[in-house]
Design an enzyme around this catalytic site. Sequence first.
Site, PDB file in Angstrom:
ATOM      1  N   ASP A 283       0.789  -1.245   0.000  1.00 11.10           N
ATOM      2  CA  ASP A 283       0.000   0.000   0.000  1.00 11.10           C
ATOM      3  C   ASP A 283       0.816   1.287   0.000  1.00 11.10           C
ATOM      4  OD1 ASP A 283      -1.867  -1.984   0.318  1.00 11.10           O
ATOM      5  OD2 ASP A 283      -2.540  -1.353   2.288  1.00 11.10           O
TER       6      ASP A 283
ATOM      7  N   CYS B 148      -2.096  -2.488   8.276  1.00  4.49           N
ATOM      8  CA  CYS B 148      -1.946  -3.526   7.258  1.00  4.49           C
ATOM      9  C   CYS B 148      -0.726  -4.411   7.475  1.00  4.49           C
ATOM     10  CB  CYS B 148      -1.900  -2.887   5.879  1.00  4.49           C
ATOM     11  SG  CYS B 148      -3.429  -1.998   5.480  1.00  4.49           S
TER      12      CYS B 148
ATOM     13  N   LYS C  39      -7.396  -4.094  -2.555  1.00  9.50           N
ATOM     14  CA  LYS C  39      -8.017  -4.627  -1.357  1.00  9.50           C
ATOM     15  C   LYS C  39      -8.715  -3.515  -0.580  1.00  9.50           C
ATOM     16  CE  LYS C  39      -3.822  -4.315   1.550  1.00  9.50           C
ATOM     17  NZ  LYS C  39      -4.352  -3.497   2.650  1.00  9.50           N
TER      18      LYS C  39
END
Length: 215
Positions: free
Chosen positions: A31, A124, A91
């Site tokens: 990310d 995450c 996601k």
Amino acid sequence: MRSSPCTAPQKMSLSRIGQLGQKSSVLFLCDMQEKFRHHIAYFPQVVSVAARMLQAARVLEMPIIVTEQYPKGLGPTVPELGADGLKKYSKTCFSMLTPEVEAELGTIPDLHAVILCGIETQACIMSTTLDLLERGLDVHVVADACSSRSQVDRLLALSRVKQSGAFITTSEGVILQLVRDAAHPKYKEIQKLIMKPAADSGLLSLFTGQNPLPT
């Protein structure tokens, strides 16, 4: 045939010492997207270190997984990571282990360890680490390639995943462990990547005057 009483402990010991091999490891890049650029502490440095990990993985022909958290809202992966041409797994959950990613991992023979970089550490990175550990994989969290908005969250998340069994390491430590030998056929290429020290992503200031990763 029934195994001897020593067999299981020996296997467990080997699986938990944290050895890395280029043929049994995968690099996860989590990310590193445009909308995080001005909110994550040491973002340029973290991306620089992760980019070095990506270059090393490419030299060593290792599998690479790149995710993006809700790219419609948070934008694409930043170009300086150098991940052009790699598939991006979209996601919304915090963990990188989406069904697509799990299916991709299933195609990697003899997978033993995941090398994890990205943001945010307490979200995450931690969720991904716990899911991977639950599946029996070793997880090597590259501390100089992970960050958060809050450095308190970053530090304590590193401590939290260490308590759960992850290995906390640095980019150069991982790269050298993957190569292992100056006689490695790709060592000259790797040496060029690590000749200059990794960008300072602020870890030393977190660790000064304390035990940074209590057990």
